[in-house]
Design an enzyme around this catalytic site. Sequence first.
Site: not given
Length: 294
Positions: A163, A191, A193-194, A213, A216
């Site tokens: 990321t 999906r 992530g954060d 990073t 997540g």
Amino acid sequence: MSAPFALALHGGAGPIRNSDQSRETANMGNLLEDGRAMLTKGAPAVDVVIAMIQGLEEAGFYIAGKGAAPNRDGKFELDASIMTSDRDSAGRRAGAVCALSGFLSPIAAARAVMDKTPHVLLAGEGAARFCAKAGLTRVDDPQNYYTPAASSLAGTDALAHGTVGCVALDTSGALCAGTSTGGVLNKMPGRIGDSPLIGAGTWADERVAISCTGQGEYFIRAAAAADVSARMKYAGMSVDAAAAGALADMERQGGDGGLIAVDAGGRIAMPFISHGMRRAACDGQGNITVSVFR
Ligand code: ASP
């Protein structure tokens, strides 16, 4: 004396020790020189964060933008977010996209959501329709455009490796953070992530700007990015102590990764708990440092 500025980048946590990272470090160093020049001339933090992240997305060396990896269905679904705040707490703004397919720059899409809609996060089909209407550049032939940076990791059990993110303080005192990703490797379709979630992977208020990073799911359960600011606000911690504390809380859940943060005084923290984190910083004196491992 001119007001201080500060700038930091990351290119993902989790590179394997002893792997060659010279392309990535050269790329991050060059980008920071451009970012330093922009900030010296008084550019807004948000413009600098966008320019830095687009440079990282275009490089194809990270699991973001051109280097993004496909999901289990072979489809490229990308996520990004941006948040910015004036010196004054009334000035917070944010935008994000998730599971976006078919557009060149997820961070440009996140900015368009921030600038052109009353919303913070647009997903999937709706995000793509909005990007088309906003005139953002498309990727017409995904199979040929993307050069998954992750192909070198085939056969490893690596999950998260690339990321990208940026945090900046400009000379007006505004703070900005942005994050862009292709997500974790071999992810399930849909999906998220954060990285596109404000408060989990990205946060900026009048106190501090953060980009995370790592895996997540753990950063989401720790509300890691917003937790850095909360520790500074309620416990009076320094950015270093707050960043380390937020990361330790995430690690206690079993996660792995790192973050970059810059506070309103231009102090930069870049803690990580993985093997390494590709990272680069430019302090208020204009000194640039680039590193990967400890
Ligand atoms: N945090 C990203 C995600 O979970 C992955 C990464 O940082 O490399 O999507």
